[in-house]
Design an enzyme around this catalytic site. Structure first.
Site, short mmCIF file in Angstrom:
data_model
loop_
_atom_site.label_atom_id
_atom_site.label_comp_id
_atom_site.label_asym_id
_atom_site.label_seq_id
_atom_site.Cartn_x
_atom_site.Cartn_y
_atom_site.Cartn_z
N ARG A 223 40.44 50.84 44.00
CA ARG A 223 41.49 51.30 43.10
C ARG A 223 41.60 52.81 43.22
NH1 ARG A 223 43.19 46.75 42.76
NH2 ARG A 223 43.40 45.47 40.88
N HIS A 271 49.64 50.52 48.59
CA HIS A 271 48.96 49.42 47.88
C HIS A 271 49.37 48.06 48.47
CE1 HIS A 271 46.87 48.60 43.79
NE2 HIS A 271 46.61 47.63 44.65
#
Length: 308
Positions: A223, A271
């Site tokens: 993340r 992402h």
């Protein structure tokens, strides 16, 4: 029973069609067409709406459409609502593909050769055999272990680190804060696949990067909150970190002029390490729904105290 999807409309249409064909007893609604909110027993989403406990008073299960649930404010949920992470096999496949691509690109100096091509330079560099390249994975859950299994086929010297001790054939495993520095010292290419928790937020900082071998490379597939951007930039400037491949940022999309986006020694992707595909995730989700209907334990339930 009613299942509400708050997802991209195109994917929502695929989910709805799959349920209509194979599980017509489950009513599927697509956000924002909620209908009578008190009917909703199940909610599947990447990012839930605010105040879901008040908005959906009879909600029983919150399904993440992702492998991680750090984007959920689980503390705000009633204890009666279970949180379940996505166990789509397609997520693991995507992460394995991305991690393998990143490791091989860094191992074979592909960023350097692309830079030379842009400059019109024809110059070869020594090739390091895979068995002499040390690759480490932080996070030894399902995804980390799947990546290590794939990398074993190339002959890399592999090691892994996690909070608790693991045993993986062909991988030297480290655990806990006491063994972190020893693990990092053997990582010429470091892959972060940790869950984001209060303990791991900002873990990719100056101290950690300084513990890597000089000239190491970083791949962040966890993340954005794991990485301290300024510390990575400083490590790149000093040469402590040679290259970085980053798929996640703390703020997505990044603001204009984000320093990592234009850095010559950083590849940034938006992402896309893995995505949930309804076609491959449907069976897992349906089986969990059936388990819940029968009063059985579901797979992928997230313990509130652990957070992943």
């Amino acid at each position: 029973m009613t299942l509400l999807f708050k997802v991209d409309p195109a994917r929502g249409g695929v989910w709805k069609a799959l349920f209509a064909e194979q599980a017509p007893d489950i009513e599927v609604r697509l956000w924002p067409d909620v209908g009578e909110a008190s009917d909703v027993r199940y909610l599947a989403t990447w990012q839930p709406p605010e105040g879901i406990a008040e908005r959906f008073p009879n909600l029983q299960v919150l399904f993440a459409t992702s492998a991680g649930v750090d984007q959920f404010e689980t503390a705000a949920l009633p204890d009666s609502v279970q949180v379940v992470r996505m166990l789509d096999p397609g997520i693991a496949h995507g992460i394995v593909e991305y991690a393998t691509m990143a490791v091989l690109a860094l191992h074979r100096d592909l960023p350097l050769y692309l830079e030379q091509q842009r400059q019109g330079v024809w110059q070869e560099h020594p090739i390091v055999p895979a068995h002499q390249r040390r690759v480490g994975v932080m996070g030894l859950g399902n995804l980390g272990q799947a990546v290590l299994r794939q990398l074993q086929g190339f002959g890399f010297e592999l090691q892994g680190w996690s909070r608790s001790q693991k045993q993986i054939e062909g991988v030297r495993c480290f655990a806990g804060d006491a063994q972190l520095k020893a693990f990092l010292a053997g990582c010429e290419i470091l892959i972060c696949l940790l869950p984001l928790t209060p303990d791991t937020a900002g873990i990719l900082d100056a101290r950690l990067l300084a513990a890597l071998p000089p000239g190491a490379c970083l791949v962040n597939l966890g993340r954005g909150g794991h990485l301290v951007d300024d510390d990575l930039l400083a490590a790149l400037h000093s040469g402590q970190v040679r290259r970085a491949i980053v798929d996640v940022l703390a703020s997505e999309p990044p603001g204009r002029g984000h320093p990592l986006m234009g850095h010559p020694n950083v590849w940034v992707t938006p992402h896309v390490g893995a995505m949930t595909h309804p076609e491959s995730a449907f069976r897992v989700l349906l089986e969990n729904l059936r388990r819940h209907q029968r009063g059985e334990a579901m797979e992928g339930v997230v313990p509130r105290q652990r957070g992943y």
